[in-house]
Design a protein around this motif. Structure first.
Motif, short mmCIF file in Angstrom:
data_model
loop_
_atom_site.label_atom_id
_atom_site.label_comp_id
_atom_site.label_asym_id
_atom_site.label_seq_id
_atom_site.Cartn_x
_atom_site.Cartn_y
_atom_site.Cartn_z
N GLU A 134 5.28 92.20 39.78
CA GLU A 134 3.87 92.39 39.47
C GLU A 134 3.59 91.94 38.04
OE1 GLU A 134 2.23 96.17 41.71
OE2 GLU A 134 4.11 96.64 40.69
N PHE A 157 -1.65 90.50 39.31
CA PHE A 157 -1.05 89.49 40.17
C PHE A 157 0.22 90.05 40.81
CE2 PHE A 157 -3.23 87.21 36.76
CZ PHE A 157 -4.01 86.31 37.47
N HIS A 158 0.49 89.61 42.04
CA HIS A 158 1.75 89.88 42.71
C HIS A 158 2.58 88.61 42.61
CE1 HIS A 158 4.41 90.54 46.30
NE2 HIS A 158 4.41 91.77 45.81
N TYR A 159 3.90 88.73 42.69
CA TYR A 159 4.72 87.53 42.47
C TYR A 159 4.43 86.43 43.49
CZ TYR A 159 8.18 88.48 46.23
OH TYR A 159 8.81 88.66 47.44
N THR A 160 3.94 86.79 44.67
CA THR A 160 3.57 85.76 45.64
C THR A 160 2.34 84.96 45.18
OG1 THR A 160 2.30 87.44 46.85
CG2 THR A 160 4.56 87.01 47.60
N ASP A 161 1.58 85.53 44.24
CA ASP A 161 0.42 84.79 43.70
C ASP A 161 0.86 83.64 42.81
OD1 ASP A 161 -1.39 86.54 44.91
OD2 ASP A 161 -1.40 87.90 43.19
N TYR A 162 2.09 83.68 42.31
CA TYR A 162 2.55 82.63 41.40
C TYR A 162 2.65 81.28 42.11
CZ TYR A 162 4.32 86.80 38.87
OH TYR A 162 4.45 88.02 38.25
N THR A 163 2.73 81.30 43.44
CA THR A 163 2.81 80.04 44.18
C THR A 163 1.45 79.61 44.72
OG1 THR A 163 3.42 81.25 46.20
CG2 THR A 163 5.22 80.40 44.83
N ASP A 164 0.42 80.39 44.42
CA ASP A 164 -0.95 80.01 44.75
C ASP A 164 -1.49 79.21 43.57
OD1 ASP A 164 -3.93 80.31 44.56
OD2 ASP A 164 -3.66 81.38 46.45
N GLU A 166 -4.36 78.11 42.46
CA GLU A 166 -5.51 78.58 41.68
C GLU A 166 -5.19 79.87 40.92
OE1 GLU A 166 -8.25 76.91 40.99
OE2 GLU A 166 -7.19 75.33 42.09
N LYS A 167 -4.46 80.77 41.55
CA LYS A 167 -4.11 82.02 40.87
C LYS A 167 -3.13 81.75 39.72
CE LYS A 167 -5.03 85.05 44.79
NZ LYS A 167 -4.47 85.98 45.80
N PHE A 168 -2.19 80.85 39.96
CA PHE A 168 -1.26 80.50 38.90
C PHE A 168 -1.99 79.81 37.75
CE2 PHE A 168 1.68 77.58 36.76
CZ PHE A 168 2.60 78.50 36.30
#
Length: 355
Positions: A134, A157-164, A166-168
């Protein structure tokens, strides 16, 4: 070049996400500690954003943009921030990062309080609390309060957001080295809800409308001084104004100096918290003063003809309240960040005498 840096960071952190995801059951278990989380993921996360975390390039200890605290064996609330980012002048902190192990999660008011305290005392508008799983961006413009600190997360952010993508992008263009050097922290802070009409130009930090942190600290000490003096007078009515002023000031001097020793990590064990942990707080205070007098020069801990005598009467409840307020658990102040001249003004300026 800027796009290349972004693409490289996105791909590199994507690799870290894949590693974490593949072995998540282990990384989220109690067996996986903070030290390993920092080495395996958090250090590499910031390196991917362009920061020289391991000082591979910036080898001069006086010219390093990232200061990393490692292996300091002190209690949770007394430790310093795990990372301080000081670009570009190697002196002024732009933001802090506090790291935790993934197993414990970040939803602990203590972690928020701790991180916000780092930022608030250094006039830093935002800081990061993360365990890699997180990532929380905290508004540090508010005076730290453990009860309200969890409400000051402005981005999550959740770590899965790092591969999105726009979120990254939100993370990269706020915290990458390139972005910070271009003024991203200041720009982001300008967009935060205003908490004061008066703003400080430097680094976009909002302070209290009427007081700086230093002024607030001295004002708080004045309030403690008055409360302690009233308690001493009630219990020792024979004290005249001069004696009352002296014993009150000496007591506060000792408490503040104890916190100074703790926050500078000169004393690695807690002092003030231990006063209230068991037994009589005042008795513990006198015992600790005697021990410290053998170590440190000066008059603060020297045996005092009134204060240190068994015949001096104490309002234990009042002393416990004031000393507790100055402990790490409750105090919003980081004495490692308070300028030395502010502490000096307390120790060396004569207080207003009590009549």
């Amino acid at each position: 070049m800027a796009q290349e840096n972004f693409t490289h960071a996105f791909e590199r952190i994507g690799e870290l996400v894949a590693i974490f995801q593949k072995n998540a059951s282990f990384y989220l278990s109690p067996a996986y500690n903070e030290v390993d989380a920092r080495k395996d993921f958090i250090d590499k996360f910031w390196m991917a954003l362009g920061w020289d975390v391991n000082h591979e390039t910036q080898t001069d200890p006086y010219k390093q943009e990232v200061k990393v605290e490692r292996g300091v064996a002190v209690s949770e609330l007394r430790k310093r921030a795990d990372y301080a980012f000081l670009a570009p002048n190697f002196r002024d902190v732009r933001f802090f990062v506090e790291a935790k192990k993934p197993h414990v999660g970040l939803d602990n008011p203590l972690y928020y309080f701790q991180t916000i305290r780092y930022g608030w005392n250094s006039h830093v508008p935002i800081s990061v609390l993360t365990d890699f799983e997180e990532f929380r961006v905290l508004d540090c413009r508010h005076k730290p309060d453990i009860k309200t600190s969890p409400g000051h997360a402005v981005l999550k952010f959740h770590y899965t957001d790092y591969t999105d993508l726009e979120k990254f992008r939100n993370i990269y263009y706020l915290f990458s080295r390139d972005a910070v050097l271009a003024g991203s922290i200041e720009s982001f802070a300008q967009g935060l809800p205003k908490i004061s009409k008066k703003r400080v130009a430097a680094r976009g930090v909002a302070k209290d409308e009427h007081q700086s942190i230093d002024e607030a600290f001295l004002k708080e000490l004045d309030e403690y001084r008055e409360e302690l003096a009233r308690a001493f007078k009630r219990k020792n009515p024979e004290l005249d104004g001069e004696a009352l002023t002296e014993v009150t000031q000496r007591t506060l001097d000792r408490l503040v100096f104890m916190r100074f020793l703790e926050d500078k990590l000169i004393e690695t064990e807690p002092l003030i918290e231990d006063l209230n942990r068991k037994g009589d707080a005042w008795e513990n205070f006198i015992t600790t003063s005697r021990r410290l007098d053998k170590i440190y020069n000066g008059i603060i801990f020297k045996d005092h003809p009134l204060l240190d005598k068994a015949s001096f009467n104490i309002d234990e409840k009042t002393f416990k309240k004031i000393s507790g307020s100055l402990s790490h658990t409750n105090s919003p102040y980081d004495f490692n960040a308070i300028p030395i001249h502010i502490l000096g003004s307390m120790f060396f300026q004569a207080p207003q005498p009590f009549l």
